[in-house]
Design a protein around this motif. Structure first.
Motif, PDB file in Angstrom:
ATOM      1  N   GLU A  70       0.831  -1.205   0.000  1.00  0.00           N
ATOM      2  CA  GLU A  70       0.000   0.000   0.000  1.00  0.00           C
ATOM      3  C   GLU A  70       0.869   1.260   0.000  1.00  0.00           C
ATOM      4  O   GLU A  70       0.588   2.226  -0.714  1.00  0.00           O
ATOM      5  N   GLN A  75       2.367   1.759  -3.460  1.00  0.00           N
ATOM      6  CA  GLN A  75       1.393   2.307  -4.403  1.00  0.00           C
ATOM      7  C   GLN A  75       1.233   3.810  -4.224  1.00  0.00           C
ATOM      8  O   GLN A  75       1.173   4.557  -5.207  1.00  0.00           O
ATOM      9  N   PRO A  82      -0.584  -2.663  -7.954  1.00  0.00           N
ATOM     10  CA  PRO A  82      -0.713  -1.452  -8.773  1.00  0.00           C
ATOM     11  C   PRO A  82      -0.890  -1.828 -10.241  1.00  0.00           C
ATOM     12  O   PRO A  82      -0.374  -2.851 -10.693  1.00  0.00           O
TER      13      PRO A  82
END
Length: 88
Positions: free
Chosen positions: A35, A38, A69
């Protein structure tokens, strides 16, 4: 009225999937790291390219399942196939 220009990537991250980008099962830190990656890719306008031995269908399936992604380029089939994402 000014026409908006597409953002040119400031860099490219080419990465394998298995054992590299795909989070390990049950490892929450890997998910958090993905996360973070990204967010940083988007913030810094860095394009991601998947380079893998998998075939295209397998890449697309795992990318969706693991919420990876979205790459603009996929180099797969052990380097014998190159695909570019085309947005309409």
């Amino acid at each position: 009225m000014s026409e908006s220009k597409p953002i040119t990537p400031s860099g490219i991250l080419a990465t394998d999937l298995d054992g590299t980008l795909i989070p390990l099962p049950g490892n929450e830190q890997n998910r958090l790291d993905l996360e973070c990656l990204q967010r940083e890719l988007a913030k810094n306008h860095v394009e991601i390219v998947f380079v893998t031995g998998r075939h295209l269908e397998s890449v697309l399936e795992v990318a969706q399942a693991e919420q990876l992604p979205l790459p603009n380029w996929i180099i797969c089939d052990v380097g014998t196939s190159i695909y570019r994402r085309c947005d309409s």
